[in-house]
Design a protein around this motif. Structure first.
Motif, short mmCIF file in Angstrom:
data_model
loop_
_atom_site.label_atom_id
_atom_site.label_comp_id
_atom_site.label_asym_id
_atom_site.label_seq_id
_atom_site.Cartn_x
_atom_site.Cartn_y
_atom_site.Cartn_z
N PRO A 130 0.81 -1.23 0.00
CA PRO A 130 0.00 0.00 0.00
C PRO A 130 0.84 1.27 0.00
O PRO A 130 0.48 2.26 -0.65
CB PRO A 130 -0.83 -0.13 1.28
CG PRO A 130 -0.99 -1.62 1.46
CD PRO A 130 0.34 -2.19 1.02
N HIS A 131 1.99 1.26 0.71
CA HIS A 131 2.84 2.45 0.72
C HIS A 131 3.45 2.72 -0.65
O HIS A 131 3.54 3.87 -1.09
CB HIS A 131 3.95 2.29 1.77
CG HIS A 131 3.45 2.37 3.18
ND1 HIS A 131 2.93 1.29 3.84
CD2 HIS A 131 3.37 3.42 4.04
CE1 HIS A 131 2.56 1.66 5.07
NE2 HIS A 131 2.82 2.94 5.22
N ALA A 132 3.89 1.66 -1.34
CA ALA A 132 4.43 1.85 -2.68
C ALA A 132 3.35 2.33 -3.64
O ALA A 132 3.59 3.18 -4.50
CB ALA A 132 5.06 0.54 -3.18
N ALA A 133 2.14 1.77 -3.50
CA ALA A 133 1.04 2.18 -4.37
C ALA A 133 0.69 3.64 -4.14
O ALA A 133 0.39 4.38 -5.10
CB ALA A 133 -0.18 1.30 -4.11
N LEU A 134 0.73 4.09 -2.90
CA LEU A 134 0.41 5.49 -2.62
C LEU A 134 1.47 6.43 -3.18
O LEU A 134 1.14 7.49 -3.74
CB LEU A 134 0.27 5.70 -1.10
CG LEU A 134 -0.22 7.08 -0.66
CD1 LEU A 134 -1.62 7.36 -1.23
CD2 LEU A 134 -0.23 7.20 0.85
N LEU A 135 2.73 6.06 -3.09
CA LEU A 135 3.79 6.87 -3.68
C LEU A 135 3.62 6.98 -5.19
O LEU A 135 3.67 8.08 -5.76
CB LEU A 135 5.16 6.28 -3.34
CG LEU A 135 6.35 6.92 -4.08
CD1 LEU A 135 6.50 8.39 -3.71
CD2 LEU A 135 7.64 6.15 -3.80
N GLU A 136 3.41 5.84 -5.85
CA GLU A 136 3.29 5.87 -7.31
C GLU A 136 2.01 6.59 -7.73
O GLU A 136 1.98 7.25 -8.77
CB GLU A 136 3.35 4.45 -7.86
CG GLU A 136 4.72 3.79 -7.65
CD GLU A 136 4.96 2.59 -8.55
OE1 GLU A 136 4.16 2.38 -9.50
OE2 GLU A 136 5.95 1.86 -8.32
N ALA A 137 0.93 6.46 -6.93
CA ALA A 137 -0.30 7.17 -7.25
C ALA A 137 -0.08 8.68 -7.21
O ALA A 137 -0.48 9.41 -8.12
CB ALA A 137 -1.40 6.78 -6.26
N ALA A 138 0.58 9.16 -6.16
CA ALA A 138 0.83 10.60 -6.06
C ALA A 138 1.77 11.07 -7.16
O ALA A 138 1.62 12.17 -7.70
CB ALA A 138 1.41 10.92 -4.69
N ALA A 139 2.74 10.22 -7.53
CA ALA A 139 3.70 10.59 -8.57
C ALA A 139 3.10 10.55 -9.97
O ALA A 139 3.63 11.19 -10.88
CB ALA A 139 4.91 9.65 -8.51
N ALA A 140 2.00 9.82 -10.14
CA ALA A 140 1.32 9.77 -11.44
C ALA A 140 0.01 10.53 -11.42
O ALA A 140 -0.74 10.49 -12.39
CB ALA A 140 1.06 8.32 -11.84
#
Length: 521
Positions: A132-142
């Motif tokens: 979930p933490h990786a998904a949140l980072l990539e979501a914010a970055a995209a």
């Protein structure tokens, strides 16, 4: 890369706020060598389920996701910088000369369009294996507002060629609430439920897990149907998305999924990539969306959603993605986003921004026009930083208006009066050239606007209705000949799902042209 490296502090700020903002970055020297930020890798795993998140390989080029700032070891000399943040931001492409002692690099990235200000919020309806933490980072970055991270009972490859079952992220299940969030972005963990023979579903917004996660297969009986999953998901307030419907080989029967679409148990279909709209004419292939168009012609309301199906560091989150239009004044919450999808206020894109209204109503709207006044006013606009070729309006699977794209950013616009004497449906689509890094055609497509005239909807073309019936019968034959039942009642229960679909088709044929018919549904 034997040159001496110095630690450099990098900051990327959002032009609107002046604050650091998550982005995807790539730093290379004059020889093309890639330098990874601290905490990221120069060479990283790219197989399915292996250390997914934080790094991505696109078109053979490595990139890293950062939370707006990072430290990185860089040599002196010319450094090429690439910074990206989804389709609504202008990419940054810069050449900087780093001299010894220069220990900071500052960049600014800015929006060229702001769909959130218009009520549109993007989401990815299917990804796996990220934390979930990786998904949140990539979501914010995209710039993806809603990430649906789906637990999946799957088989992974271990050491010494030993396979094992795993259900990554099931313990992070959050159902109707975010598992993690930050302002403007959230990650929600739900499930993908898979039947080896009958098909697979994405079950979103469930207040608890719908078990079993898998059914069927050579080692078990077919004592569970997709309809069982759909009904339980809906009882729990959930949203059912049909997956793996498009792009199958000719004659492939759709398991049970087609029957559940017809009987109204499936709320939307997922599209995970686009084709060249000209491919059917040039290569004499069936259009990817042919069966979707047939369902619309038969009067069914079937919204589209888009998901990346990301399972490794070879794919980027949000390509394609679902833009959903919230009700005016609504804040971004998971429930509001899900209900916008359920209502069909969506378009799917891997880059272009597409707006579309019929009589000033957005996708998902159902219009009821009086007899003798069955002409609708259509407006559509496609915009893209990447090359864009054409925008088209389809009404009842026929191109009724279009425009070529021009300028930078590319733009195409259409305003037209479209006669619909018997009603039907309309969508907008646009496309550009093939994108090697994405391995997709650049494109966007809206869900339909539905039109009824004088309380009536058009009767489906007999050939179209016959094609849907034929596909339904082929699916029934396929699943009943392959399925393994413990008793006759289990087989009858599955056959009953198809009987309901037959009845739904027959009812639509009977009601076509009748006043008071409920459009779609």
């Amino acid at each position: 890369m034997s040159a001496k490296l110095q630690t450099v502090h990098v900051r990327v700020s959002d032009a609107a706020t002046g604050k650091p903002t998550p982005v995807r970055v790539r730093f290379t020297d004059a020889e093309g060598n890639y330098y990874a930020p601290f905490g990221r890798l120069t060479d990283f795993a790219t197989d399915m389920a292996e250390d997914v998140g934080g790094n991505v390989l696109l078109g053979g080029e490595a990139h890293a996701y950062i939370d707006g700032t990072c430290e990185i070891g860089l040599p002196a000399g010319r450094i090429s910088v690439a910074i990206d943040k989804g389709p609504e931001y202008r990419p940054v492409r810069a050449e900087v000369t780093r001299v010894p002692g220069k220990l900071a690099l500052r960049f600014t990235i800015e929006r060229w369009v702001d769909l959130r200000a218009e009520g549109w919020y993007s989401g990815d309806t299917r990804c796996h294996f990220l934390t979930p933490h990786a998904a949140l980072l990539e979501a914010a970055a995209a710039d993806v507002a809603v990430v649906n991270l789906l637990a999946w009972d799957c088989v992974l490859h271990g050491v010494h060629r030993v396979n094992y079952r795993a259900i990554p992220n099931l313990l992070a299940f959050s159902g109707q609430n975010p598992a993690l969030e930050r302002p403007g972005h959230m990650v929600v963990v739900n499930t993908m439920n898979l039947h080896e023979t009958l098909g697979r579903l994405l079950l979103l917004n469930c207040h608890r897990v719908v078990y079993p996660l898998t059914a069927g297969g050579p080692d078990s009986l077919d004592n569970w149907t997709l309809a069982d999953w759909c009904d339980q998901c809906h009882r729990k307030g959930g949203l059912v998305i049909g997956d793996n419907f498009f792009g199958q080989s000719p004659g492939y029967p759709h398991g049970e999924l087609l029957a559940d679409l017809i009987s109204g148990r499936v709320d939307a279909l997922q599209l995970d990539g686009f084709e060249n709209p000209r491919v059917d004419a040039e290569l004499e292939q069936e259009p990817l969306l042919k069966e979707w168009y047939q369902l619309l012609d038969c009067g069914f309301r079937v919204p589209l959603v888009g998901g990346s199906c990301k399972t490794s560091n070879l794919e980027i989150l949000g390509a394609p993605r679902t833009y959903a239009l919230l009700e005016q004044g609504q804040p971004l919450t998971y429930k509001n986003w899900v209900e916008a999808v359920r209502a069909g206020r969506t378009f799917v894109t891997n880059g272009p921004v597409l707006t579309f209204t019929v009589n000033e109503q957005p996708p998902g709207a159902a219009l009821d026009l009086p007899e003798g006044g069955a002409t609708v006013h259509v407006r559509a606009e496609a915009r893209s930083l990447a090359p864009l070729e054409r925008l088209e309006i389809l009404a009842n699977n026929r191109v009724v208006a279009g425009a070529d794209a021009e300028g930078t950013p590319a733009r195409a616009a259409v305003a037209a009066e479209v006669p619909l004497p018997a009603g039907g449906w309309l969508v907008a689509r646009c496309w550009g050239p093939y994108e090697d890094a994405l391995e997709q055609w650049r494109a966007a497509l809206t869900s339909p606007v539905y039109v009824r005239v004088g309380g009536r909807r058009p009767s489906p073309d007999p050939a179209t209705r016959a094609a849907v019936i034929e596909a339904l019968e082929a699916a029934l034959y396929s699943v009943t000949t392959r399925a393994r039942f413990a008793n006759e009642q289990q087989g009858q229960r599955l056959a009953g799902v198809f009987e309901q679909a037959r009845a739904a088709l027959a009812a639509r044929e009977h009601r076509s042209g009748a006043a008071g018919d409920n459009l779609g549904g």
